[in-house]
Structures are given as C-alpha cells and as structure tokens.
Design a protein around this motif. Structure first.
Motif, PDB file in Angstrom:
ATOM      1  N   ASP A 275     -36.332  39.075  18.624  1.00  0.00           N
ATOM      2  CA  ASP A 275     -36.952  39.539  19.858  1.00  0.00           C
ATOM      3  C   ASP A 275     -37.456  40.968  19.764  1.00  0.00           C
ATOM      4  N   ASN A 381     -38.306  31.915  26.531  1.00  0.00           N
ATOM      5  CA  ASN A 381     -39.057  33.076  26.058  1.00  0.00           C
ATOM      6  C   ASN A 381     -39.893  33.657  27.196  1.00  0.00           C
ATOM      7  N   THR A 404     -35.824  28.698  33.278  1.00  0.00           N
ATOM      8  CA  THR A 404     -35.120  29.051  32.044  1.00  0.00           C
ATOM      9  C   THR A 404     -33.623  29.043  32.322  1.00  0.00           C
ATOM     10  N   ASN A 406     -31.258  29.942  29.777  1.00  0.00           N
ATOM     11  CA  ASN A 406     -30.564  30.687  28.726  1.00  0.00           C
ATOM     12  C   ASN A 406     -31.278  32.020  28.542  1.00  0.00           C
ATOM     13  N   GLY A 407     -30.657  32.936  27.814  1.00  0.00           N
ATOM     14  CA  GLY A 407     -31.287  34.213  27.531  1.00  0.00           C
ATOM     15  C   GLY A 407     -30.975  35.259  28.576  1.00  0.00           C
ATOM     16  N   ASP A 426     -33.334  25.137  26.248  1.00  0.00           N
ATOM     17  CA  ASP A 426     -33.141  26.375  27.004  1.00  0.00           C
ATOM     18  C   ASP A 426     -33.897  26.362  28.326  1.00  0.00           C
ATOM     19  N   TRP A 457     -27.716  36.205  31.132  1.00  0.00           N
ATOM     20  CA  TRP A 457     -27.198  35.628  29.884  1.00  0.00           C
ATOM     21  C   TRP A 457     -25.732  35.235  30.037  1.00  0.00           C
ATOM     22  N   LYS A 460     -25.063  31.828  33.394  1.00  0.00           N
ATOM     23  CA  LYS A 460     -26.216  30.943  33.257  1.00  0.00           C
ATOM     24  C   LYS A 460     -26.314  29.972  34.428  1.00  0.00           C
TER      25      LYS A 460
END
Length: 469
Positions: A275, A381, A404, A406-407, A426, A457, A460
């Motif tokens: 990233d 992303n 989204t 995840n992340g 994700d 993160w 979730k």
C-alpha cells in the motif's frame, strides 16, 4: 473460555493485523457446558512502542488487563459487582453462543461513544445544510485569499540565476550514528536529549548525553530510507540514521533538505509495501556520497545564500498553504451532513432491505495475474474506488451497493451502476429487495449509519443487523 483480550495493530512487529489473547481452561469433562461469563478487555497500548525498537512508553493497558484478569479468576461474582474499568466488560457466555454466526470480535461490545471516551475512535462532527454552507463559504474565501499571496511571492526574483553541480561529499561531512543506543543503554541513561533512528516522525527516546551540537541534517538509512530531518538542537543518532554536517556555513539546511530528499528517495534500494505506507528500504552512507545536486552560486561562483533563502521562503509558504488545504479536506471529509425532513421514518435491518452477497475468495492477486482480462474485480482497495484488478470473467451484471469489509477503511460504501464485475472476499454486495428502494438514498443513509458504528480494521462490519431508517 475465560477471557478474550483485544490487542492493537503491530503488537507483533511487521504483523499489521488484528490479534487477540484467548484465555482458556481445559474442561475436566468435555460434556460440561460453560455457564461462566467471559472476561473481555480492549488494549490500546502495551507499555512499549509498537515498532522494531520496543522502547518503554507510559501507557500500559496490557499490564492492567493482566491484573484485572487475575482478580476476575479469583472471584468472578465479586469482580462483576465491583468492576469500574471502562476497558473491561464481563460478557455472559450465552452472548457468544448466540452470536456465533456473526462475530466473536469483542470490540463490537463497546459502543462508538464508549470508544470515543477511551480514545480508541474519533468523534465525527455533524452539521446541518446551512452550517455546511457557511463552512464551504469560509473555505472558499480562505483559498481565494491565497491567490494574491502566491502571485506576490512569484514576483520575487533575481535577475539571473546561476547553479553549480556538486556532490554530497563535497559539501557535507558524512557520518553514521552509533550502534550503542539500544534499549538496555537507554533504560539506564534516560535524560532530556533526543535520540533519532530510522523513524522519520520524531525522536524515539531521550538520553542524558548528546553527540551533535551543530546545525545539520540527517537521513533514515533503513526502513523509510532517504527521508531527511533538520536538526538545530543537541541530539544523538543510532546506526539506523546518518548525519550530514555542512562544511560551508552558507548552506541553508531547508534548501538542502528540499533538493536532497527527492534524490535520496530515488536512490534507495529495497522493497516497498503493497500500500506504499510501509517499506523495507536502505540507503547507507556509501550510496549517497556521489549523489549530485545543484546549488545556487553568485557571479564569483561562490555559494549564494540569499537565493537559497528566497527559494526556502517560497517552499515554506507553499507547504503552509498545502497544509491548510489538507486540514480543510480532512475536516470536510470527516463531516456528517444531516438533512432535515418531515417524513415519518421506520427502522429496518440491512438484511430486511437487501440480499447480501459475499465475495469470491478465489479472486486472489495470484488468480488475477493468471487470468487478466477486461472485467473489474472490486475489493477493500479504497484508494482506487475499490478496484482490485481485472479478469476475463465476471460474476455480476447488476446495479447494487458495495461495502468493504476489511482494511483500514472497512465499511466504505460504493454505489455501483449496472455493469459486469466481481468482488473478492474483502467486499459484500447489497442488492435491494424492492423496487420502492432508491440506491442513491440508501447509499447516503448507509454512510451515516456506519459512521455511528465506528467500523475499521479492528472492528470489521458484519453487514447484517445494523439498522437503516
């Protein structure tokens, strides 16, 4: 299960994942059914920095968790009656049993208001439309005012500019910091003088002595290699940091940082994280000795400090404007705009309004590389509008909402017009169950609802039971 303790990211170095401590006791009889509640605790810091150096810091939630857990094990009923620690909750075991199909992530048992109070989440401001309009006007007036200042600064020029190309070693004495400054040494030599290392965001510790007492610059040798700092105070450096001491008093350190840092960053060697935010790169002293850069000189070919100062004035001014604009961007991005209405509202859970589709776990980076094509694959992303890559097949050709899951920016909401695409594991798709529902309105409402849950993160979204009005 006796206890679950939530740990912060990077508890284990280079493991930027959410981790937990699970406290268990083996049953004497496997047929026994657990009735005892479960000790849960949220750890934000664990008494040491979460980097490679692991230096001591003041906040230590982990030690407090250990102490409280021992008290819980000693007398559960007494502990439940007397617990006042806001990071600790005692959860009935039935709660875990009933939620086994959704999540055992204990972070979910704390409300967003509780997390804000503990400093785990940041409070988001809500504005009405008129307040938002006033804010936009203020921002516009401020940015408009920058225009005249920039024009005035651009007119400050010298009639003729001459440059001379020199190498780093021509203008600086190049040194590497000492390997002496390890955790053991710092623990017994604490003081007021900063020690700098590969971290470019400030000192990682303070000791009772110093190695440098002259204006100079330094650079990160490894980690985020090549980033430069300016020093005008007494300090020391570890062997993860190099120091450049000017040989000529006519060198403006801000100018040197401005021209050298991009060259250093280009010259670094190593691996950059996926990233772009973490990397494992190196730039030892021998690699920068012969790096060439331009410096202004006067008609006698001597270093021109006046022109360096003029350039630095412009740099500082432009950076200040950029900083102000970034602050406005951040402020506006984090706002929640409340739209007043006189309609009667009814609450629904997400799974009452939508069919929820999970992503395809087979759509990994390896699979995408082996099956490149024209159809987009979405993921978590958020930098690229959710785009993860492109393949030669697709799973959906519909209008929907993508979430989204995840992340860092989990729960980011996208409205997707009808087109051919797929999603990986994700992400989730929300497909409306009735033609009476409007995707644009629902997208707006979901953004506001998810903001109240504080998903990220560590926390979730499960995308199911949250309510929408």
């Amino acid at each position: 299960i006796d206890g679950i303790v939530s740990l912060p990211l990077n508890t284990f170095f280079t493991t930027n994942k959410k981790t937990y401590i699970l406290c268990i006791t083996k049953k004497a009889n496997k047929k026994d059914v657990q009735n005892d509640p479960v000790f849960t605790y949220l750890v934000s810091e664990m008494g040491e920095s979460r980097d490679v150096y692991r230096f001591d810091i003041d906040q230590d939630d982990l030690s407090e968790a250990v102490k409280l857990f021992k008290g819980f094990r000693g007398s559960k009923e007494y502990f439940i009656e007397n617990n006042s620690e806001k990071r600790c909750k005692i959860i009935p075991f039935s709660t875990f049993v009933n939620s086994i199909d959704s999540s055992w992530i204990i972070d979910n048992w704390w409300s967003e208001e509780e997390k804000i109070e503990l400093g785990i989440s940041e409070k988001k401001d809500k504005l009405g439309l008129l307040e938002f309009s006033s804010l936009v006007e203020d921002v516009a007036v401020t940015i408009k005012g920058f225009q005249e200042e920039i024009k005035e600064l651009s007119e400050k020029k010298k009639s003729k500019i001459n440059y001379k190309t020199l190498k780093v070693k021509d203008l600086f004495t190049i040194e590497r910091g000492k390997g002496l400054y390890i955790k053991r040494y710092i623990d017994v030599n604490k003081g007021d003088f900063p020690v700098y290392s590969g971290n470019t965001f400030g000192a990682f510790s303070f000791i009772n002595s110093f190695d440098y007492d002259v204006p100079c610059i330094s650079w990160a040798i490894d980690g985020l290699a090549g980033y430069v700092m300016i020093h005008n105070e007494k300090f020391s450096a570890t062997n993860h940091r190099g120091v450049l001491i000017p040989k000529n008093p006519l060198i403006n350190l801000h100018y040197a940082k401005f021209v050298l840092e991009p060259l250093f960053r280009t010259s670094k060697k190593g691996r950059i994280g996926a990233d772009g935010s973490n990397e494992y790169t190196a730039l030892p002293p021998f690699m920068l000795e012969d790096i060439e850069f331009e410096i202004p000189v006067d008609e006698n070919n001597n270093i021109d400090i006046d022109f360096q100062n003029l350039i630095v004035d412009k740099i500082i001014f432009i950076e200040d404007i950029k900083r102000q604009i970034e602050e406005y961007k951040s402020q506006i991005k984090n706002l929640l705009i409340e739209i007043e209405n006189t309609f009667v509202l009814k609450k629904f859970t997400i799974d009452e309004l939508f069919d929820i589709k999970s992503g395809n776990s087979n759509l990994t980076k390896k699979f995408l590389n082996a099956n490149k094509g024209e159809y987009v694959v979405y993921s978590a992303n958020t930098k690229e509008n959710g785009v993860f890559g492109f393949i030669k097949t697709f799973d959906y050709d519909i209008e929907c909402i993508q979430i989204t899951t995840n992340g860092v920016y989990a729960s980011t909401v996208y409205y997707r017009e009808k087109h051919k695409f797929s999603i990986n594991s994700d992400a989730r798709l929300l497909i409306k169950r009735s033609d009476d529902l409007d995707y644009t309105y629902l997208t707006f409402e979901l953004i506001n609802v998810f903001a109240d849950y504080g998903f990220n993160w560590e926390n979730k979204p499960t995308i199911g039971k949250e309510t929408v009005q």
